[in-house]
Design a protein around this motif. Sequence first.
Motif, PDB file in Angstrom:
ATOM      1  N   GLU A  16      46.178  28.665  27.860  1.00  0.00           N
ATOM      2  CA  GLU A  16      46.529  28.976  29.246  1.00  0.00           C
ATOM      3  C   GLU A  16      45.730  30.169  29.769  1.00  0.00           C
ATOM      4  O   GLU A  16      45.265  30.162  30.911  1.00  0.00           O
ATOM      5  N   GLU A  17      45.571  31.177  28.932  1.00  0.00           N
ATOM      6  CA  GLU A  17      44.800  32.341  29.343  1.00  0.00           C
ATOM      7  C   GLU A  17      43.331  31.959  29.571  1.00  0.00           C
ATOM      8  O   GLU A  17      42.696  32.432  30.510  1.00  0.00           O
ATOM      9  N   GLY A  18      42.795  31.077  28.721  1.00  0.00           N
ATOM     10  CA  GLY A  18      41.419  30.599  28.905  1.00  0.00           C
ATOM     11  C   GLY A  18      41.260  29.836  30.206  1.00  0.00           C
ATOM     12  O   GLY A  18      40.255  29.983  30.914  1.00  0.00           O
ATOM     13  N   ALA A  19      42.261  29.025  30.548  1.00  0.00           N
ATOM     14  CA  ALA A  19      42.231  28.286  31.817  1.00  0.00           C
ATOM     15  C   ALA A  19      42.291  29.260  32.992  1.00  0.00           C
ATOM     16  O   ALA A  19      41.555  29.108  33.975  1.00  0.00           O
ATOM     17  N   GLU A  20      43.149  30.260  32.898  1.00  0.00           N
ATOM     18  CA  GLU A  20      43.237  31.268  33.960  1.00  0.00           C
ATOM     19  C   GLU A  20      41.933  32.051  34.079  1.00  0.00           C
ATOM     20  O   GLU A  20      41.498  32.380  35.179  1.00  0.00           O
ATOM     21  N   ALA A  21      41.304  32.335  32.948  1.00  0.00           N
ATOM     22  CA  ALA A  21      40.022  33.048  32.978  1.00  0.00           C
ATOM     23  C   ALA A  21      38.976  32.224  33.717  1.00  0.00           C
ATOM     24  O   ALA A  21      38.226  32.756  34.549  1.00  0.00           O
ATOM     25  N   ALA A  22      38.916  30.918  33.446  1.00  0.00           N
ATOM     26  CA  ALA A  22      37.960  30.045  34.145  1.00  0.00           C
ATOM     27  C   ALA A  22      38.272  30.007  35.645  1.00  0.00           C
ATOM     28  O   ALA A  22      37.345  30.030  36.474  1.00  0.00           O
ATOM     29  N   ARG A  23      39.535  29.971  36.011  1.00  0.00           N
ATOM     30  CA  ARG A  23      39.904  29.978  37.434  1.00  0.00           C
ATOM     31  C   ARG A  23      39.500  31.294  38.107  1.00  0.00           C
ATOM     32  O   ARG A  23      39.051  31.298  39.253  1.00  0.00           O
ATOM     33  N   ILE A  24      39.670  32.395  37.400  1.00  0.00           N
ATOM     34  CA  ILE A  24      39.291  33.698  37.963  1.00  0.00           C
ATOM     35  C   ILE A  24      37.780  33.769  38.140  1.00  0.00           C
ATOM     36  O   ILE A  24      37.289  34.280  39.160  1.00  0.00           O
ATOM     37  N   VAL A  25      37.031  33.253  37.181  1.00  0.00           N
ATOM     38  CA  VAL A  25      35.565  33.224  37.305  1.00  0.00           C
ATOM     39  C   VAL A  25      35.192  32.407  38.539  1.00  0.00           C
ATOM     40  O   VAL A  25      34.332  32.812  39.330  1.00  0.00           O
ATOM     41  N   ARG A  26      35.846  31.274  38.734  1.00  0.00           N
ATOM     42  CA  ARG A  26      35.610  30.451  39.923  1.00  0.00           C
ATOM     43  C   ARG A  26      35.996  31.197  41.195  1.00  0.00           C
ATOM     44  O   ARG A  26      35.270  31.180  42.187  1.00  0.00           O
ATOM     45  N   ASP A  27      37.130  31.883  41.174  1.00  0.00           N
ATOM     46  CA  ASP A  27      37.612  32.601  42.353  1.00  0.00           C
ATOM     47  C   ASP A  27      36.683  33.746  42.751  1.00  0.00           C
ATOM     48  O   ASP A  27      36.571  34.074  43.929  1.00  0.00           O
ATOM     49  N   ASN A  28      36.021  34.349  41.767  1.00  0.00           N
ATOM     50  CA  ASN A  28      35.088  35.441  42.074  1.00  0.00           C
ATOM     51  C   ASN A  28      33.862  34.914  42.816  1.00  0.00           C
ATOM     52  O   ASN A  28      33.344  35.605  43.678  1.00  0.00           O
ATOM     53  N   ALA A  29      33.411  33.721  42.471  1.00  0.00           N
ATOM     54  CA  ALA A  29      32.306  33.066  43.201  1.00  0.00           C
ATOM     55  C   ALA A  29      32.014  31.736  42.509  1.00  0.00           C
ATOM     56  O   ALA A  29      31.907  31.687  41.286  1.00  0.00           O
ATOM     57  N   TRP A  30      31.904  30.664  43.287  1.00  0.00           N
ATOM     58  CA  TRP A  30      31.604  29.347  42.720  1.00  0.00           C
ATOM     59  C   TRP A  30      30.269  29.367  41.986  1.00  0.00           C
ATOM     60  O   TRP A  30      30.077  28.660  41.005  1.00  0.00           O
ATOM     61  N   ALA A  31      29.369  30.210  42.413  1.00  0.00           N
ATOM     62  CA  ALA A  31      28.067  30.316  41.741  1.00  0.00           C
ATOM     63  C   ALA A  31      28.233  30.739  40.280  1.00  0.00           C
ATOM     64  O   ALA A  31      27.396  30.386  39.439  1.00  0.00           O
ATOM     65  N   ASN A  32      29.296  31.466  39.964  1.00  0.00           N
ATOM     66  CA  ASN A  32      29.572  31.841  38.570  1.00  0.00           C
ATOM     67  C   ASN A  32      29.832  30.602  37.710  1.00  0.00           C
ATOM     68  O   ASN A  32      29.574  30.620  36.512  1.00  0.00           O
ATOM     69  N   ILE A  33      30.352  29.553  38.323  1.00  0.00           N
ATOM     70  CA  ILE A  33      30.629  28.302  37.609  1.00  0.00           C
ATOM     71  C   ILE A  33      29.423  27.364  37.703  1.00  0.00           C
ATOM     72  O   ILE A  33      28.968  26.823  36.695  1.00  0.00           O
ATOM     73  N   SER A  34      28.898  27.180  38.898  1.00  0.00           N
ATOM     74  CA  SER A  34      27.815  26.204  39.082  1.00  0.00           C
ATOM     75  C   SER A  34      26.535  26.613  38.364  1.00  0.00           C
ATOM     76  O   SER A  34      25.722  25.765  38.018  1.00  0.00           O
ATOM     77  N   ALA A  35      26.360  27.906  38.089  1.00  0.00           N
ATOM     78  CA  ALA A  35      25.159  28.367  37.388  1.00  0.00           C
ATOM     79  C   ALA A  35      25.243  28.164  35.874  1.00  0.00           C
ATOM     80  O   ALA A  35      24.230  28.262  35.177  1.00  0.00           O
TER      81      ALA A  35
END
Length: 174
Positions: free
Chosen positions: A69-88
Amino acid sequence: MHTFLNKLRIFSRQHLTRVSVSGGFMMIEILVAVSIIAVFVLAAMNVAQKSIVVARQSLHTSQAKFLLEEGAEAARIVRDNAWANISALVVGTNYYPTYTGGTWTLSATSNTVGVFTRKVVLANVNRDDTSKDIVASGGTLDDGIKLVTVTVSWLEGSTTVSKTLQFYLADIFS
């Protein structure tokens, strides 16, 4: 006097025979009792050992669920900071959630939390051209969604145990 001595010898032999026979039975009874007690003690120790193993496995499973759950929340926070953090991020590469600078990031450097290793892997998502439903193969790449798989693994005895959580992340801020 001779008769008295004969009677004494006969009495002594009978008495010694009775003592040695009853002493032998007593020794056998003691051995049986000790054997029964030893079996019960060994069985109790075996049950206690199995209980400890099951309790440790249960604790690790519970901790792994929280880390998922914490890992999922971490991924969501990375996304929330900027989609480029995920798409890159490179699809299919192992990333590891790391809390640095007051926020979560996904790092390529492996890290552990206690006995656990937690990783995040991203996958592209394709949509059917007609229905726009997500499809396993074919369709058109949807750049605004990623399939995220969080895995927590640990060594339990000589076996590696893994728990996995999958979910979709969407670019909800664009």
